[in-house]
Design a protein around this motif. Structure first.
Motif, mmCIF file in Angstrom:
data_model
loop_
_atom_site.group_PDB
_atom_site.id
_atom_site.type_symbol
_atom_site.label_atom_id
_atom_site.label_comp_id
_atom_site.label_asym_id
_atom_site.label_seq_id
_atom_site.Cartn_x
_atom_site.Cartn_y
_atom_site.Cartn_z
ATOM 1 N N MET A 50 0.855 -1.188 0.000
ATOM 2 C CA MET A 50 0.000 0.000 0.000
ATOM 3 C C MET A 50 0.897 1.247 0.000
ATOM 4 N N PRO A 51 0.630 2.210 -0.889
ATOM 5 C CA PRO A 51 1.460 3.424 -0.900
ATOM 6 C C PRO A 51 1.381 4.161 0.440
ATOM 7 N N ASP A 52 2.461 4.887 0.743
ATOM 8 C CA ASP A 52 2.537 5.595 2.027
ATOM 9 C C ASP A 52 1.390 6.559 2.234
ATOM 10 N N ILE A 53 0.995 7.286 1.187
ATOM 11 C CA ILE A 53 -0.069 8.284 1.333
ATOM 12 C C ILE A 53 -1.383 7.618 1.739
ATOM 13 N N CYS A 54 -1.697 6.482 1.149
ATOM 14 C CA CYS A 54 -2.926 5.762 1.502
ATOM 15 C C CYS A 54 -2.851 5.259 2.931
ATOM 16 N N TYR A 55 -1.685 4.749 3.305
ATOM 17 C CA TYR A 55 -1.514 4.246 4.659
ATOM 18 C C TYR A 55 -1.673 5.381 5.667
ATOM 19 N N ASP A 56 -1.073 6.537 5.378
ATOM 20 C CA ASP A 56 -1.179 7.689 6.271
ATOM 21 C C ASP A 56 -2.618 8.164 6.378
ATOM 22 N N LEU A 57 -3.326 8.194 5.264
ATOM 23 C CA LEU A 57 -4.716 8.623 5.263
ATOM 24 C C LEU A 57 -5.577 7.637 6.053
ATOM 25 N N LEU A 58 -5.322 6.359 5.863
ATOM 26 C CA LEU A 58 -6.055 5.330 6.600
ATOM 27 C C LEU A 58 -5.789 5.452 8.098
ATOM 28 N N GLN A 59 -4.546 5.712 8.459
ATOM 29 C CA GLN A 59 -4.210 5.934 9.864
ATOM 30 C C GLN A 59 -4.962 7.135 10.425
ATOM 31 N N LEU A 60 -5.004 8.214 9.665
ATOM 32 C CA LEU A 60 -5.695 9.426 10.107
ATOM 33 C C LEU A 60 -7.176 9.159 10.316
ATOM 34 N N VAL A 61 -7.808 8.483 9.369
ATOM 35 C CA VAL A 61 -9.238 8.166 9.476
ATOM 36 C C VAL A 61 -9.485 7.310 10.717
ATOM 37 N N ASN A 62 -8.674 6.301 10.923
ATOM 38 C CA ASN A 62 -8.832 5.444 12.100
ATOM 39 C C ASN A 62 -8.608 6.220 13.390
ATOM 40 N N TRP A 63 -7.633 7.113 13.394
ATOM 41 C CA TRP A 63 -7.366 7.921 14.580
ATOM 42 C C TRP A 63 -8.568 8.796 14.909
ATOM 43 N N VAL A 64 -9.132 9.468 13.870
ATOM 44 C CA VAL A 64 -10.294 10.341 14.087
ATOM 45 C C VAL A 64 -11.469 9.531 14.619
ATOM 46 N N LYS A 65 -11.696 8.350 14.073
ATOM 47 C CA LYS A 65 -12.808 7.510 14.524
ATOM 48 C C LYS A 65 -12.651 7.109 15.988
ATOM 49 N N ASN A 66 -11.415 6.967 16.445
ATOM 50 C CA ASN A 66 -11.161 6.544 17.818
ATOM 51 C C ASN A 66 -11.178 7.690 18.830
ATOM 52 N N GLN A 67 -11.280 8.903 18.355
ATOM 53 C CA GLN A 67 -11.301 10.049 19.262
ATOM 54 C C GLN A 67 -12.726 10.284 19.751
#
Length: 99
Positions: free
Chosen positions: A1-18
């Motif tokens: 998975m490209p880094d940008i997609c991984y970073d975006l996926l991490q961000l989305v998951n982080w926001v969902k967990n807040q």
């Protein structure tokens, strides 16, 4: 998975967990889009400087705009320009000199 997609996926998951962020996001995603109760008034602005010498073609087009547009048509001329606009006197003097 490209880094940008991984970073975006991490961000989305982080926001969902807040816990403090999700209620705010849910208020925006769960609300229906509302139309304003009163529609905004729309104008069509037309300028014909010589009020007393409007050619019939121009006058017919202005009248057609009034009939067909559903909007208020305001015709700016040398008699009413200062009711609608703030125009420097030097500019008005030049318009009157030329016409």
């Amino acid at each position: 998975m490209p880094d940008i997609c991984y970073d975006l996926l991490q961000l989305v998951n982080w926001v969902k967990n807040q816990k403090n962020v999700m209620p705010i996001i849910e208020t925006f995603t769960s609300q229906e889009t509302r139309k304003p109760e009163k529609p905004l008034k729309t104008y069509i602005w037309v300028m014909w400087w010589q009020k007393d010498s409007i050619p019939s073609l121009v006058l017919n087009n202005i009248n057609r705009m009034k009939r067909m547009s559903g909007h208020q048509v305001i015709v700016i001329n040398q008699e009413n320009i200062q009711e609608h606009l703030t125009v420097p006197s030097i500019f008005l003097a030049e318009l009157n000199r030329v016409n």
